[in-house]
Design a protein around this motif. Structure first.
Motif, mmCIF file in Angstrom:
data_model
loop_
_atom_site.group_PDB
_atom_site.id
_atom_site.type_symbol
_atom_site.label_atom_id
_atom_site.label_comp_id
_atom_site.label_asym_id
_atom_site.label_seq_id
_atom_site.Cartn_x
_atom_site.Cartn_y
_atom_site.Cartn_z
ATOM 1 N N GLY A 220 -9.433 6.855 -9.045
ATOM 2 C CA GLY A 220 -8.901 6.538 -7.728
ATOM 3 C C GLY A 220 -9.704 5.509 -6.974
ATOM 4 N N GLY A 221 -10.977 5.279 -7.349
ATOM 5 C CA GLY A 221 -11.805 4.347 -6.618
ATOM 6 C C GLY A 221 -11.564 2.913 -7.042
ATOM 7 N N THR A 222 -10.823 2.164 -6.252
ATOM 8 C CA THR A 222 -10.441 0.794 -6.582
ATOM 9 C C THR A 222 -10.154 0.071 -5.276
ATOM 10 N N VAL A 223 -10.255 -1.246 -5.265
ATOM 11 C CA VAL A 223 -9.771 -2.020 -4.129
ATOM 12 C C VAL A 223 -8.801 -3.070 -4.639
ATOM 13 N N GLY A 224 -7.959 -3.550 -3.742
ATOM 14 C CA GLY A 224 -7.001 -4.564 -4.165
ATOM 15 C C GLY A 224 -6.366 -5.273 -2.991
ATOM 16 N N ALA A 225 -5.659 -6.354 -3.297
ATOM 17 C CA ALA A 225 -4.960 -7.125 -2.271
ATOM 18 C C ALA A 225 -3.728 -7.777 -2.870
ATOM 19 N N VAL A 226 -2.700 -7.940 -2.038
ATOM 20 C CA VAL A 226 -1.485 -8.670 -2.400
ATOM 21 C C VAL A 226 -1.130 -9.570 -1.223
ATOM 22 N N ALA A 227 -0.588 -10.749 -1.518
ATOM 23 C CA ALA A 227 -0.299 -11.690 -0.439
ATOM 24 C C ALA A 227 0.845 -12.613 -0.802
ATOM 25 N N VAL A 228 1.467 -13.165 0.241
ATOM 26 C CA VAL A 228 2.453 -14.234 0.093
ATOM 27 C C VAL A 228 2.081 -15.314 1.096
ATOM 28 N N ARG B 234 9.194 -14.221 -8.206
ATOM 29 C CA ARG B 234 10.601 -13.809 -8.206
ATOM 30 C C ARG B 234 10.785 -12.385 -7.716
ATOM 31 N N THR B 235 9.719 -11.580 -7.760
ATOM 32 C CA THR B 235 9.902 -10.157 -7.483
ATOM 33 C C THR B 235 8.863 -9.557 -6.558
ATOM 34 N N VAL B 236 7.579 -9.526 -6.976
ATOM 35 C CA VAL B 236 6.627 -8.681 -6.259
ATOM 36 C C VAL B 236 5.195 -9.014 -6.657
ATOM 37 N N ALA B 237 4.269 -8.703 -5.762
ATOM 38 C CA ALA B 237 2.839 -8.693 -6.072
ATOM 39 C C ALA B 237 2.360 -7.257 -5.912
ATOM 40 N N VAL B 238 1.625 -6.753 -6.925
ATOM 41 C CA VAL B 238 1.250 -5.339 -6.969
ATOM 42 C C VAL B 238 -0.227 -5.181 -7.302
ATOM 43 N N ALA C 93 2.647 -2.846 -2.865
ATOM 44 C CA ALA C 93 3.615 -3.734 -3.509
ATOM 45 C C ALA C 93 4.319 -4.551 -2.428
ATOM 46 N N LEU C 94 4.218 -5.865 -2.536
ATOM 47 C CA LEU C 94 4.743 -6.780 -1.523
ATOM 48 C C LEU C 94 5.781 -7.694 -2.144
ATOM 49 N N ASP C 95 6.968 -7.788 -1.531
ATOM 50 C CA ASP C 95 7.981 -8.674 -2.090
ATOM 51 C C ASP C 95 7.935 -10.043 -1.410
ATOM 52 N N PRO C 96 8.658 -11.034 -1.930
ATOM 53 C CA PRO C 96 8.556 -12.399 -1.387
ATOM 54 C C PRO C 96 8.984 -12.532 0.063
ATOM 55 N N ASP C 97 9.798 -11.597 0.560
ATOM 56 C CA ASP C 97 10.257 -11.646 1.944
ATOM 57 C C ASP C 97 9.317 -10.934 2.908
ATOM 58 N N GLY C 98 8.218 -10.382 2.386
ATOM 59 C CA GLY C 98 7.250 -9.718 3.253
ATOM 60 C C GLY C 98 7.479 -8.233 3.442
ATOM 61 N N ALA C 99 8.306 -7.633 2.591
ATOM 62 C CA ALA C 99 8.496 -6.183 2.644
ATOM 63 C C ALA C 99 7.394 -5.511 1.830
ATOM 64 N N LEU C 100 6.664 -4.601 2.459
ATOM 65 C CA LEU C 100 5.534 -3.931 1.831
ATOM 66 C C LEU C 100 5.839 -2.460 1.605
ATOM 67 N N SER C 101 5.575 -1.980 0.382
ATOM 68 C CA SER C 101 5.686 -0.568 0.051
ATOM 69 C C SER C 101 4.298 -0.071 -0.348
ATOM 70 N N THR C 102 3.928 1.125 0.138
ATOM 71 C CA THR C 102 2.611 1.693 -0.172
ATOM 72 C C THR C 102 2.744 3.134 -0.669
ATOM 73 N N PRO C 103 3.502 3.388 -1.739
ATOM 74 C CA PRO C 103 3.695 4.752 -2.218
ATOM 75 C C PRO C 103 2.432 5.315 -2.843
#
Length: 321
Positions: A179-187, A225-229, A281-291
Motif C-alpha cells: 500500500g505504500g506508494t506515491v503517484g501523480a496523473v495530469a493533463v 485517448r483514454t486515461v492516466a492511472v 485515474a484521470l480522463d482527458p476531459d479532467g474527470a478524476l476517479s479515486t476508487p
C-alpha cells in the motif's frame, strides 16, 4: 447502441488537471497526531503546488507528474524516496515508472538503492536509453553515467520505518499487505496526459522483490485517448491483474467512463484476486476517479481554476469516488 454502465464507480470529480496520491491504507480520524496530519496535508499540497507551477509555466504533463512525484519522494512521511520502507535485510530498494500518454513512451527503474529521486531516473531511462525498464546495478550504473548524484543508504533512514521493520520481524506480526506508494496523473493545456508512480516497497519484503509500481500497465499507464492511472496497493496482485492498463482498456473497448472503468478494476477485479488497493485515474476531459477497496486513500487534486483539495482520512474519499 452504446453499452450501459451502471456498475462500480461514483461521480467523478470534474475539471481536474493534476491529482496525486500518497498510498492506499487506513487513516481513521484520531489515529494520527495533529502534527502528522498536518505533514500529510503539507506534503500533498507541496506536490500539487510543484505541478501547478509547471502547468502555469506552460510545461508538459510529463514535467508536471515528475515534479509532483519528486516532492512526494522528498517527504519522509510517504513510502517513496526519503521515506522508503526497509526490506528484510534492513536495506532500501526503490522502484518508479513514468509514462507519456501522447506517444505511449515510458521509462522505469526497479531495485535502485542510491538514487534519491527514482522518478527522475525513470524519465532518463525513457528519454536517454533504448529501454523501458532498468533494474539494480544496471540502473545504478546508468544513473552515474548520466550525472545523477549518488546517495548513501542512510539518507533513506526514518525512525518510523525502522520501528515498522522491527515490529514486522516479531513472530506474531501480521503479514505486510503493501500500500505504500506515491503517484501523480495530469493533463496539460495541449491535452497530453502523463502518469508517474514511485515506491519504497513493502516493509520486511524479500530483497529483490519488485511490485507493480515500476511495471507499465500494472502500476502506471497513460494514453491520451483514454486515461492516466497510478495505482497503489498489494503490488503482486496489481501485477497479476494488469490493473492500470485494464482501466484504460475498459474505456477504450467499451466506452466506459473513467469512474466505471476504475471502479470495476479496483472495487471488483483486484479484491476478487485477493487484495486491496486504490488508484487515481484521470480522463482527458479532467474527470478524476479515486476508487479504493482499502479503507482509505491518501490523495489530493488541483482543478483548472486553481483549487487544491487534499484528503487524508478514510471518510474524506468515498470508496467509489
Amino acid at each position: 447502441m452504446p453499452a450501459a454502465h451502471s456498475k462500480p464507480g461514483g461521480s467523478a470529480i470534474r475539471d481536474v488537471v493534476l491529482a496525486v496520491h500518497g498510498g492506499a491504507g487506513s487513516v481513521p480520524r484520531g489515529s494520527i497526531s495533529d502534527e502528522r496530519e498536518l505533514a500529510y496535508h503539507e506534503g500533498l499540497t507541496a506536490a500539487l503546488r510543484a505541478g501547478q507551477r509547471v502547468l502555469d509555466g506552460g510545461g508538459s504533463s510529463l514535467d508536471v507528474v515528475e515534479a509532483a512525484v519528486r516532492e512526494l519522494e522528498d517527504h519522509p512521511n510517504f513510502n517513496a524516496g526519503r521515506g522508503a520502507a526497509f526490506n528484510a535485510d534492513a536495506g532500501h530498494e526503490l522502484d518508479a515508472s513514468i509514462m507519456n500518454g501522447r506517444d505511449l513512451s515510458a521509462g522505469a527503474v526497479a531495485g535502485v538503492r542510491h538514487v534519491r529521486n527514482p522518478i527522475s531516473l525513470a524519465r532518463l531511462v525513457m528519454e536517454r536509453s533504448d529501454h523501458v525498464l532498468l533494474a539494480g546495478d544496471g540502473a545504478e550504473a546508468f544513473a552515474l553515467r548520466h550525472g545523477v548524484p549518488y546517495s548513501t543508504q542512510d539518507y533513506f533512514f526514518t525512525q518510523r520505518r525502522w520501528d515498522a521493520l522491527l515490529a514486522a520481524k516479531k513472530p506474531e506480526a501480521p503479514r505486510s499487505r503493501g500500500g505504500g506508494t506515491v503517484g501523480a496523473v495530469a493533463v496539460d493545456r495541449s491535452g497530453d496526459m502523463a502518469a508517474a508512480t514511485s515506491t519504497g516497497g513493502m516493509t520486511n519484503m524479500l530483497a529483490g522483490r519488485i511490485g507493480d509500481s515500476p511495471v507499465i500497465g500494472a502500476g502506471t499507464y497513460a494514453d491520451n485517448r483514454t486515461v492516466a492511472v497510478s495505482c497503489t496497493g498489494t503490488g503482486e496482485v496489481f501485477l497479476r491483474g494488469v490493473a492500470a492498463y485494464d482501466i484504460a482498456a475498459l474505456m477504450a473497448y467499451t466506452g466506459a467512463p473513467v469512474d466505471h472503468a476504475a471502479g470495476t478494476v479496483i472495487l471488483e477485479k483486484i479484491p476478487g484476486l485477493g487484495a486491496l488497493g486504490g488508484a487515481i485515474a484521470l480522463d482527458p476531459d479532467g474527470a478524476l476517479s479515486t476508487p479504493h477497496s482499502s479503507e482509505g486513500l491518501v490523495n489530493g487534486y488541483l482543478t483548472r481554476d486553481g483549487k487544491i483539495v487534499t484528503r487524508v482520512y478514510d471518510d474524506e474519499t468515498p470508496a467509489a469516488g
